[in-house]
Every structure is written in C-alpha cells, then in structure tokens.
Design a protein around this motif. Structure first.
Motif, PDB file in Angstrom:
ATOM      1  N   LYS A 116      -8.414  36.169  22.520  1.00 21.39           N
ATOM      2  CA  LYS A 116      -9.486  35.822  22.966  1.00 21.39           C
ATOM      3  C   LYS A 116      -9.050  34.305  22.795  1.00 21.39           C
ATOM      4  O   LYS A 116      -9.222  34.040  21.288  1.00 21.39           O
ATOM      5  N   LEU A 117      -9.248  33.697  23.564  1.00 21.36           N
ATOM      6  CA  LEU A 117      -8.738  32.264  23.249  1.00 21.36           C
ATOM      7  C   LEU A 117     -10.085  31.101  23.996  1.00 21.36           C
ATOM      8  O   LEU A 117     -10.851  31.650  25.097  1.00 21.36           O
ATOM      9  N   ALA A 118     -10.966  29.753  23.428  1.00 16.95           N
ATOM     10  CA  ALA A 118     -11.739  29.141  23.451  1.00 16.95           C
ATOM     11  C   ALA A 118     -11.975  28.394  25.182  1.00 16.95           C
ATOM     12  O   ALA A 118     -10.473  28.249  24.420  1.00 16.95           O
ATOM     13  N   VAL A 119     -12.170  28.123  25.751  1.00 12.42           N
ATOM     14  CA  VAL A 119     -11.277  26.978  26.573  1.00 12.42           C
ATOM     15  C   VAL A 119     -12.738  26.333  27.303  1.00 12.42           C
ATOM     16  O   VAL A 119     -13.617  26.655  27.431  1.00 12.42           O
ATOM     17  N   ARG A 120     -12.034  25.027  26.706  1.00 10.87           N
ATOM     18  CA  ARG A 120     -13.248  23.746  27.587  1.00 10.87           C
ATOM     19  C   ARG A 120     -12.578  23.101  28.415  1.00 10.87           C
ATOM     20  O   ARG A 120     -11.493  22.987  28.724  1.00 10.87           O
ATOM     21  N   THR A 121     -13.330  22.447  29.081  1.00 15.22           N
ATOM     22  CA  THR A 121     -13.449  21.550  30.568  1.00 15.22           C
ATOM     23  C   THR A 121     -12.539  20.292  30.621  1.00 15.22           C
ATOM     24  O   THR A 121     -12.602  19.728  28.936  1.00 15.22           O
ATOM     25  N   LYS A 148     -16.041   5.908  30.277  1.00 15.52           N
ATOM     26  CA  LYS A 148     -15.571   7.676  30.044  1.00 15.52           C
ATOM     27  C   LYS A 148     -16.390   8.848  30.699  1.00 15.52           C
ATOM     28  O   LYS A 148     -16.468  10.046  30.764  1.00 15.52           O
ATOM     29  N   GLU A 149     -18.128   8.379  29.674  1.00 12.29           N
ATOM     30  CA  GLU A 149     -18.776   8.850  30.856  1.00 12.29           C
ATOM     31  C   GLU A 149     -18.704   9.093  31.718  1.00 12.29           C
ATOM     32  O   GLU A 149     -19.683   9.986  32.362  1.00 12.29           O
ATOM     33  N   VAL A 150     -18.923   8.633  32.508  1.00 11.65           N
ATOM     34  CA  VAL A 150     -19.518   8.759  33.692  1.00 11.65           C
ATOM     35  C   VAL A 150     -17.851   9.530  34.491  1.00 11.65           C
ATOM     36  O   VAL A 150     -18.494  10.746  35.212  1.00 11.65           O
ATOM     37  N   VAL A 151     -17.076   9.364  34.197  1.00  5.61           N
ATOM     38  CA  VAL A 151     -15.611  10.799  34.087  1.00  5.61           C
ATOM     39  C   VAL A 151     -15.726  11.618  34.049  1.00  5.61           C
ATOM     40  O   VAL A 151     -16.185  12.915  35.036  1.00  5.61           O
ATOM     41  N   ALA A 152     -16.666  12.496  32.836  1.00  5.16           N
ATOM     42  CA  ALA A 152     -17.025  12.553  32.062  1.00  5.16           C
ATOM     43  C   ALA A 152     -17.616  13.661  32.912  1.00  5.16           C
ATOM     44  O   ALA A 152     -18.193  15.201  33.186  1.00  5.16           O
ATOM     45  N   LYS A 192     -18.750  13.321  35.992  1.00  7.55           N
ATOM     46  CA  LYS A 192     -18.165  13.226  36.993  1.00  7.55           C
ATOM     47  C   LYS A 192     -17.719  14.784  36.881  1.00  7.55           C
ATOM     48  O   LYS A 192     -17.643  15.528  38.352  1.00  7.55           O
ATOM     49  N   VAL A 193     -16.680  15.698  36.040  1.00  8.09           N
ATOM     50  CA  VAL A 193     -15.735  16.644  35.780  1.00  8.09           C
ATOM     51  C   VAL A 193     -17.188  18.086  35.672  1.00  8.09           C
ATOM     52  O   VAL A 193     -16.789  18.913  36.114  1.00  8.09           O
ATOM     53  N   ILE A 194     -17.802  17.691  34.226  1.00  9.51           N
ATOM     54  CA  ILE A 194     -18.488  18.768  33.981  1.00  9.51           C
ATOM     55  C   ILE A 194     -19.410  19.032  35.299  1.00  9.51           C
ATOM     56  O   ILE A 194     -19.832  20.200  35.901  1.00  9.51           O
ATOM     57  N   LYS A 195     -20.386  17.638  36.386  1.00 13.69           N
ATOM     58  CA  LYS A 195     -20.881  18.558  36.794  1.00 13.69           C
ATOM     59  C   LYS A 195     -20.720  18.774  38.323  1.00 13.69           C
ATOM     60  O   LYS A 195     -21.274  19.437  39.670  1.00 13.69           O
ATOM     61  N   GLN A 196     -19.200  18.129  38.572  1.00 16.05           N
ATOM     62  CA  GLN A 196     -18.750  18.821  39.618  1.00 16.05           C
ATOM     63  C   GLN A 196     -19.170  17.597  41.217  1.00 16.05           C
ATOM     64  O   GLN A 196     -19.475  18.062  41.766  1.00 16.05           O
ATOM     65  N   THR A 230     -18.935  13.535  42.579  1.00 16.98           N
ATOM     66  CA  THR A 230     -18.180  12.066  43.383  1.00 16.98           C
ATOM     67  C   THR A 230     -18.333  11.234  42.353  1.00 16.98           C
ATOM     68  O   THR A 230     -19.529  11.742  41.063  1.00 16.98           O
ATOM     69  N   TYR A 231     -17.288  10.717  42.532  1.00 16.62           N
ATOM     70  CA  TYR A 231     -17.279   9.494  40.935  1.00 16.62           C
ATOM     71  C   TYR A 231     -18.301   8.263  41.454  1.00 16.62           C
ATOM     72  O   TYR A 231     -19.446   7.918  40.106  1.00 16.62           O
ATOM     73  N   ALA A 232     -18.451   8.293  42.548  1.00 14.92           N
ATOM     74  CA  ALA A 232     -20.107   7.249  42.482  1.00 14.92           C
ATOM     75  C   ALA A 232     -21.603   7.823  42.411  1.00 14.92           C
ATOM     76  O   ALA A 232     -22.479   7.033  41.902  1.00 14.92           O
ATOM     77  N   GLU A 233     -21.713   8.964  42.842  1.00 12.00           N
ATOM     78  CA  GLU A 233     -22.800   9.329  42.093  1.00 12.00           C
ATOM     79  C   GLU A 233     -22.706   9.194  40.539  1.00 12.00           C
ATOM     80  O   GLU A 233     -23.877   9.767  39.898  1.00 12.00           O
ATOM     81  N   ALA A 234     -21.784  10.202  40.095  1.00 11.36           N
ATOM     82  CA  ALA A 234     -21.566  10.455  38.796  1.00 11.36           C
ATOM     83  C   ALA A 234     -22.030   9.102  37.891  1.00 11.36           C
ATOM     84  O   ALA A 234     -23.089   8.597  37.535  1.00 11.36           O
ATOM     85  N   LYS A 235     -21.598   7.265  38.618  1.00 12.51           N
ATOM     86  CA  LYS A 235     -21.583   6.563  38.300  1.00 12.51           C
ATOM     87  C   LYS A 235     -23.571   5.993  38.409  1.00 12.51           C
ATOM     88  O   LYS A 235     -23.663   5.346  37.518  1.00 12.51           O
ATOM     89  N   ARG A 236     -24.106   6.436  38.989  1.00 12.94           N
ATOM     90  CA  ARG A 236     -25.145   6.104  39.482  1.00 12.94           C
ATOM     91  C   ARG A 236     -25.832   6.674  38.630  1.00 12.94           C
ATOM     92  O   ARG A 236     -27.219   6.288  37.962  1.00 12.94           O
ATOM     93  N   GLN A 237     -25.705   7.893  38.471  1.00 16.83           N
ATOM     94  CA  GLN A 237     -26.564   8.865  37.006  1.00 16.83           C
ATOM     95  C   GLN A 237     -26.750   8.216  35.828  1.00 16.83           C
ATOM     96  O   GLN A 237     -27.253   8.428  34.999  1.00 16.83           O
ATOM     97  N   VAL A 238     -24.637   8.192  35.165  1.00 13.50           N
ATOM     98  CA  VAL A 238     -24.807   7.358  33.912  1.00 13.50           C
ATOM     99  C   VAL A 238     -25.399   5.838  34.159  1.00 13.50           C
ATOM    100  O   VAL A 238     -26.605   5.668  32.654  1.00 13.50           O
ATOM    101  N   HIS A 239     -25.745   5.550  35.103  1.00 15.99           N
ATOM    102  CA  HIS A 239     -26.841   3.938  34.828  1.00 15.99           C
ATOM    103  C   HIS A 239     -27.703   3.905  35.012  1.00 15.99           C
ATOM    104  O   HIS A 239     -28.030   3.180  34.289  1.00 15.99           O
ATOM    105  N   GLN A 240     -28.144   5.153  35.684  1.00 11.65           N
ATOM    106  CA  GLN A 240     -29.990   5.257  35.506  1.00 11.65           C
ATOM    107  C   GLN A 240     -30.621   5.686  34.078  1.00 11.65           C
ATOM    108  O   GLN A 240     -31.359   4.999  33.463  1.00 11.65           O
TER     109      GLN A 240
END
Length: 122
Positions: A2-7, A66-70, A72-76, A78-88
């Motif tokens: 068993k191996l741990a997998v991370r995003t 970096k926070e925006v990219v994280a 985006k990837v974690i919540k799957q 768009t970049y624009a939506e992730a940027k808006r959420q992090v900015h808020q």
C-alpha cells in the motif's frame, strides 16, 4: 503493498520573457524584462513591485498564484473561478481584525420590519 497517493499540484505558469504569471513565452505579448526588473540600483519585482526578483519565494504574488493553482487542482474548477475564490478569502491589506469584524457586523445588521397582524372580524 500500500502506498499513499497525493494530488500533484504544479507550480504556477511563469513567462520567461515578461516575468508575469498565467502564460508562457511562446504566447507573450509583453516586452522582454530582466528577472530582476532593474530600473534603479535595486531589484524590483514585476508582479508585486516588491524589492526582490520576480522568482523570489517571498513574493506575495507568487504565493497567491500557488494558492490559486492548488485551489484549481483540488476543487477541479477553472483558473478564473479558483482565482476569484482565493481573492475573496484573502485578507484586506492594512486592515486590523477589529476593523474587519466591525465592518462585517454593520453589513449583517438586521432590519426590523413591521409585523403583519391580520384583522379579526366577528
């Protein structure tokens, strides 16, 4: 076994021509800028205007990207939506906690509406 997998969260896309985020050199429309953006005797960041190079790990713009990219990837999303959420959820610069709470409480104040009382006729 068993191996741990991370995003996998990639680093933000940085242009090697203009030193800005979000695009590559192949699609850059800006002019060539040195990584240290020297106009005076000291370094100046193109992104945050701080006194460090554009690739400095202490750059607030790089940390934000970096926070925006994280996000985006974690919540799957768009970049624009992730940027808006992090900015808020980012704190407003030079605002104390007490001031922020005072403004929040004023914005959430309740209105007192007149009660509707039906008339009773006999």
């Amino acid at each position: 076994m068993k191996l741990a997998v991370r995003t996998y969260i990639p680093n933000p896309l940085i242009c090697f021509q203009c030193q800005r985020f979000g695009h590559s050199k192949a699609s850059c429309r800006w002019t060539l800028i040195c990584t240290c953006y020297v106009k005076t005797s000291q370094e100046k960041c193109v992104n945050c205007k701080g006194s460090h190079s554009s690739f400095s790990r202490s750059c607030s713009s790089l940390k934000f990207e970096k926070e925006v990219v994280a996000e985006k990837v974690i919540k799957q999303i768009t970049y624009a939506e992730a940027k808006r959420q992090v900015h808020q959820r980012a704190p407003i610069p030079e605002t104390s906690y007490a001031t922020a709470m005072k403004n929040t409480l004023q914005a959430q104040s309740t209105q007192i509406l007149p009660a509707f009382v039906p008339s009773v006729t006999h």
